[in-house]
Write a protein that holds these residues in place. Structure first.
Motif, PDB file in Angstrom:
ATOM      1  N   VAL A  19       9.961  -8.110  -5.447  1.00  0.00           N
ATOM      2  CA  VAL A  19       9.091  -7.644  -4.633  1.00  0.00           C
ATOM      3  C   VAL A  19       8.714  -6.340  -4.492  1.00  0.00           C
ATOM      4  N   ALA A  23       4.191  -6.316  -4.658  1.00  0.00           N
ATOM      5  CA  ALA A  23       4.149  -5.803  -3.583  1.00  0.00           C
ATOM      6  C   ALA A  23       2.649  -4.546  -4.524  1.00  0.00           C
ATOM      7  N   SER A 103       1.029  -4.262   1.678  1.00  0.00           N
ATOM      8  CA  SER A 103       1.612  -4.549   0.272  1.00  0.00           C
ATOM      9  C   SER A 103       2.478  -2.853   0.102  1.00  0.00           C
ATOM     10  N   VAL A 106       5.234  -2.929   2.501  1.00  0.00           N
ATOM     11  CA  VAL A 106       6.212  -3.288   1.632  1.00  0.00           C
ATOM     12  C   VAL A 106       7.135  -3.143   0.900  1.00  0.00           C
ATOM     13  N   ALA A 110      10.770  -1.698   0.083  1.00  0.00           N
ATOM     14  CA  ALA A 110      11.584  -2.242  -0.812  1.00  0.00           C
ATOM     15  C   ALA A 110      12.548  -1.099  -1.241  1.00  0.00           C
TER      16      ALA A 110
END
Length: 210
Positions: A19, A23, A103, A106, A110
């Motif tokens: 991820v 991202a 992005s 996120v 993460a």
């Protein structure tokens, strides 16, 4: 630590790393493509206007029952002569800004999960800001395009009604043109940010009672 737990932790970390990578690539793509699109808009500022014409294009013989007509026309102006350019530029970059901010949001979440850190006030506020950007982009972009179209048609003094054989009907802002996908995305992100802030406040209240 059991084997099952080791496997679950490894899979979880691998997914989070994936991820983070995607991202990061998404943020970079938003920056690159946004810059290229902005440069293209500045170089050739163009808008598509609905046109009504008494003429029909000649495509040769058409099947029985078929017809053809002009529906749209593209208007292009040099950047230095286009009074609607700032609005076209804003309408071009806003979706990429939304993609880049999402992005980055996120990516931040993460990394927090990978470090096993709880979501704090910064994460909640970042999600709310992301929500405002997404909702604003979904509403403002169509309005900016319609306003730029109106300005360009007025600047060129194009006919807007008959008896001219051809005239244009520039778009006007309509709430139905809103990008509801972006608005829905913003609402979901905003709800997540509210949950984070609310959960943080409840945790602090609980710690204060112990």
């Amino acid at each position: 630590m059991s084997v099952n737990r080791i496997v679950r932790v490894s899979i979880s970390r691998t997914l989070l790393i994936a991820v983070i990578v995607f991202a990061s690539l998404g943020a970079l793509a938003a920056l690159v493509y946004g810059s290229l699109s902005l440069a293209a808009t500045t170089h050739v500022s163009q808008t598509e206007v609905t046109v009504i014409s008494t003429d029909t294009p000649d495509f040769g013989s058409l099947p029985s029952g078929a017809w053809s007509e002009y529906a749209t026309v593209f208007i292009s102006l040099p950047a230095h002569e286009n009074p609607g350019l700032p609005m076209l530029e804003a309408a071009t970059v806003l979706p990429y800004i939304t993609g880049g901010v999402t992005s980055l949001m996120v990516l931040m979440l993460a990394i927090q999960l990978l470090r096993r850190r709880p979501f704090g006030i910064v994460a909640g506020v970042a999600m709310l800001v992301n929500a405002v950007v997404a909702i604003g982009s979904g509403i403002v972009v169509p309005a900016l395009k319609a306003e730029a179209e109106q300005i360009m048609v007025a600047y060129l003094n194009l006919p807007r009604h008959g008896p001219a054989p051809d005239w244009v009907t520039p778009a006007s802002h309509d709430w139905a043109d809103t990008d509801w996908t972006l608005v829905l995305l913003g609402l979901m992100i905003g709800l997540g940010g509210w949950f984070v802030l609310r959960g943080r406040a409840m945790q602090q209240d609980l710690e204060g009672t112990i």
